[in-house]
Design a protein around this motif. Structure first.
Motif, mmCIF file in Angstrom:
data_model
loop_
_atom_site.group_PDB
_atom_site.id
_atom_site.type_symbol
_atom_site.label_atom_id
_atom_site.label_comp_id
_atom_site.label_asym_id
_atom_site.label_seq_id
_atom_site.Cartn_x
_atom_site.Cartn_y
_atom_site.Cartn_z
ATOM 1 N N ALA A 188 0.807 -1.217 0.000
ATOM 2 C CA ALA A 188 0.000 0.000 0.000
ATOM 3 C C ALA A 188 0.845 1.275 0.000
ATOM 4 N N GLY A 189 2.185 1.114 0.011
ATOM 5 C CA GLY A 189 3.056 2.289 0.114
ATOM 6 C C GLY A 189 3.518 2.481 1.548
ATOM 7 N N PHE A 190 2.879 1.758 2.455
ATOM 8 C CA PHE A 190 3.286 1.736 3.869
ATOM 9 C C PHE A 190 2.988 0.330 4.380
ATOM 10 N N ASP A 191 3.654 -0.065 5.477
ATOM 11 C CA ASP A 191 3.416 -1.412 6.017
ATOM 12 C C ASP A 191 2.139 -1.435 6.847
ATOM 13 N N ILE A 229 0.126 -11.745 0.191
ATOM 14 C CA ILE A 229 0.849 -10.658 0.849
ATOM 15 C C ILE A 229 2.067 -10.413 -0.030
ATOM 16 N N ASN A 230 2.311 -9.152 -0.358
ATOM 17 C CA ASN A 230 3.385 -8.835 -1.300
ATOM 18 C C ASN A 230 4.754 -9.011 -0.637
ATOM 19 N N PRO A 231 5.790 -9.230 -1.475
ATOM 20 C CA PRO A 231 7.117 -9.485 -0.899
ATOM 21 C C PRO A 231 7.668 -8.335 -0.051
ATOM 22 N N LYS A 232 7.209 -7.110 -0.281
ATOM 23 C CA LYS A 232 7.733 -6.000 0.530
ATOM 24 C C LYS A 232 7.321 -6.138 2.002
ATOM 25 N N GLU A 233 6.244 -6.892 2.268
ATOM 26 C CA GLU A 233 5.816 -7.075 3.659
ATOM 27 C C GLU A 233 6.073 -8.504 4.159
ATOM 28 N N SER A 234 6.912 -9.238 3.413
ATOM 29 C CA SER A 234 7.159 -10.640 3.771
ATOM 30 C C SER A 234 8.303 -10.814 4.764
ATOM 31 N N GLU A 235 9.015 -9.744 5.060
ATOM 32 C CA GLU A 235 10.155 -9.882 5.971
ATOM 33 C C GLU A 235 9.669 -10.248 7.373
ATOM 34 N N ASP A 236 8.459 -9.796 7.719
ATOM 35 C CA ASP A 236 7.848 -10.119 9.009
ATOM 36 C C ASP A 236 7.090 -11.441 8.859
ATOM 37 N N LEU A 237 7.743 -12.530 9.259
ATOM 38 C CA LEU A 237 7.181 -13.862 8.988
ATOM 39 C C LEU A 237 5.879 -14.107 9.733
ATOM 40 N N VAL A 238 5.762 -13.573 10.942
ATOM 41 C CA VAL A 238 4.535 -13.793 11.726
ATOM 42 C C VAL A 238 3.350 -13.158 10.994
ATOM 43 N N LEU A 239 3.529 -11.897 10.613
ATOM 44 C CA LEU A 239 2.458 -11.196 9.886
ATOM 45 C C LEU A 239 2.143 -11.925 8.567
ATOM 46 N N ALA A 240 3.193 -12.256 7.827
ATOM 47 C CA ALA A 240 2.997 -12.848 6.500
ATOM 48 C C ALA A 240 2.251 -14.182 6.608
ATOM 49 N N ASN A 241 2.605 -14.994 7.598
ATOM 50 C CA ASN A 241 1.912 -16.276 7.762
ATOM 51 C C ASN A 241 0.449 -16.085 8.149
ATOM 52 N N GLU A 242 0.192 -15.101 8.983
ATOM 53 C CA GLU A 242 -1.207 -14.801 9.362
ATOM 54 C C GLU A 242 -2.020 -14.396 8.132
ATOM 55 N N VAL A 243 -1.395 -13.583 7.276
ATOM 56 C CA VAL A 243 -2.116 -13.108 6.090
ATOM 57 C C VAL A 243 -2.394 -14.271 5.137
ATOM 58 N N ILE A 244 -1.406 -15.140 4.949
ATOM 59 C CA ILE A 244 -1.607 -16.282 4.045
ATOM 60 C C ILE A 244 -2.741 -17.169 4.560
ATOM 61 N N ASP A 245 -2.833 -17.293 5.881
ATOM 62 C CA ASP A 245 -3.931 -18.099 6.456
ATOM 63 C C ASP A 245 -5.309 -17.513 6.134
ATOM 64 N N LEU A 246 -5.365 -16.206 5.855
ATOM 65 C CA LEU A 246 -6.655 -15.576 5.541
ATOM 66 C C LEU A 246 -7.107 -15.866 4.106
ATOM 67 N N ILE A 247 -6.151 -16.170 3.223
ATOM 68 C CA ILE A 247 -6.462 -16.182 1.780
ATOM 69 C C ILE A 247 -7.498 -17.241 1.379
ATOM 70 N N PRO A 248 -7.404 -18.495 1.893
ATOM 71 C CA PRO A 248 -8.324 -19.521 1.375
ATOM 72 C C PRO A 248 -9.799 -19.128 1.427
ATOM 73 N N GLU A 249 -10.216 -18.422 2.467
ATOM 74 C CA GLU A 249 -11.653 -18.088 2.538
ATOM 75 C C GLU A 249 -12.071 -17.120 1.433
ATOM 76 N N PHE A 250 -11.094 -16.432 0.817
ATOM 77 C CA PHE A 250 -11.434 -15.495 -0.267
ATOM 78 C C PHE A 250 -11.326 -16.137 -1.659
ATOM 79 N N LEU A 251 -10.735 -17.340 -1.739
ATOM 80 C CA LEU A 251 -10.503 -17.936 -3.062
ATOM 81 C C LEU A 251 -11.802 -18.310 -3.779
ATOM 82 N N ASP A 252 -12.889 -18.431 -3.030
ATOM 83 C CA ASP A 252 -14.171 -18.757 -3.668
ATOM 84 C C ASP A 252 -14.908 -17.531 -4.192
ATOM 85 N N LYS A 253 -14.373 -16.348 -3.952
ATOM 86 C CA LYS A 253 -15.049 -15.135 -4.450
ATOM 87 C C LYS A 253 -15.041 -15.166 -5.985
#
Ligand SMILES: [Zn+2]
Lengths: 267, 89
Positions: A36-39, A74-98
């Protein structure tokens, strides 16, 4: 002319841009999840962003009769924070049916770090598990060569992924061959300063053909041009290309890749 | 792929390239005038200019400005790229 804008961050653009794109002949726009231009401070920010990409933005585009599709990650610019990145990836499956979701993207590397690679591997695994298309962002400037090779090699090493269902974006003259030789598709991004200009993009298409190469504006909140794709079509016309070839490059080629997703349907 | 009606590339692109060439010349004059030639980006720029002497120039210039290493870095300490590889100098 008719064209597909395969990569545009419309959440950062105005309704005037929608009007201009549709007026220029845009028949569909595809929006990868990005920085988004910011974390963002927590995964909740991504949850809202994914809702924006799958609910609000398609409705906004529909007001201009423009089909809108999105990619999630989650884009690679925000992937350095593994805890955040893993949490975000866990959110994705519920949106894949959209209904407007095309796949996982734009994933990839930014500075070619270990944590970025760890998160890239998780995204590729997610795509494999859910049979999703993959859209890859390659690093900027001096980091692009190394990052492109690392990304292509990783994806090639996963036997569950069909390379013809992967598009490696932001290719330039020093990376395009590596992507083509791997059997993947390539995206050429038209930016005023970095990435590629229209003449260079057309040079690459003349060298490698338009079967697996598309052009995009990747317009976002930064220096970028939402009409860069139709401007490149004008450049092709200046070079002496006919309507049929221009239709192939700017409509049929992106249509062929994107139609590999069942969700990509045009009226 | 080739156009149905090929145009002379010099007709199409000479004025644009001429303008960019003069901009490059003026940039180099400016950097010298201001005594900023030690900057690693400028040194990388001078190296990359040498690639103009042979074919496959666009690719060669990009390769010249690229990080040639193969290993992942331990951690990303910045998000930005600067256009030249600092490890070269
Ligand atoms: Zn993007």
């Amino acid at each position: 002319m008719r064209y597909i804008e395969p990569h545009a961050h419309m959440v950062s653009r105005t309704t005037d841009d929608y009007v201009a794109m549709v007026t220029a002949g845009c028949k569909a726009v595809c929006e990868p999840a990005f920085w988004a231009g910011f974390d963002r401070s927590s995964s909740k920010g991504f949850y809202d962003y994914f809702r924006q990409l799958t609910e609000y933005e398609p409705a906004r585009a529909a007001k201009f009769h423009l089909p809108h599709f999105s990619w999630l990650c989650i884009n690679p610019k925000e992937s350095e924070d593994l805890v955040l990145a893993n949490e975000v990836i866990d959110l994705i499956p519920e949106f894949l049916d959209k209904p407007n979701v095309l796949g996982i993207g734009e994933i990839g590397l930014n500075k070619n770090s270990r944590n970025e690679m760890t998160i890239l591997e998780r995204h590729v695994d997610l795509a494999a598990q859910h049979q999703q298309l993959i859209l890859v962002h390659t690093p900027h400037l001096e980091d692009k060569l190394k990052g492109t090779q690392l990304i292509v090699d990783l994806i090639k090493s996963d036997s569950r992924i069909d390379p013809s269902r992967v598009l490696i974006d932001h290719v330039e003259e020093h990376t395009v061959k590596y992507v083509m030789d791997a059997g993947m598709w390539g995206g050429i991004t038209l930016y005023p300063e970095s990435k590629a200009t229209s003449p260079r993009a057309i040079d690459m298409i003349e060298a490698y053909g338009a079967d697996r190469l598309w052009m995009n504006s990747a317009c976002d909140w930064g220096v970028s041009v939402p009409l860069a794709v139709p401007y490149a079509a004008m450049e092709m016309r200046r070079r002496g290309y006919d309507d049929e070839t221009i239709d192939q490059v700017f409509y049929k080629t992106p249509l062929a890749f994107l139609s590999q997703s069942q969700n990509f349907k045009l009226n | 792929m080739k156009p149905a009606k090929p145009q002379n590339p010099v007709d199409l692109y000479f004025m644009d390239a001429r303008s960019k060439l003069i901009d490059i010349a003026a940039f180099m004059d400016r950097v010298e005038r201001e005594g900023a030639t030690d900057d690693f980006r400028y040194q990388a720029f001078l190296e990359a200019l040498k690639e103009l002497g042979q074919a496959d120039r666009a690719r060669s210039v990009l390769l010249s400005l690229s990080d040639p290493t193969k290993e992942l870095i331990p951690a990303a300490t910045t998000k930005a790229a600067c256009g030249a590889w600092p490890g070269k100098g």
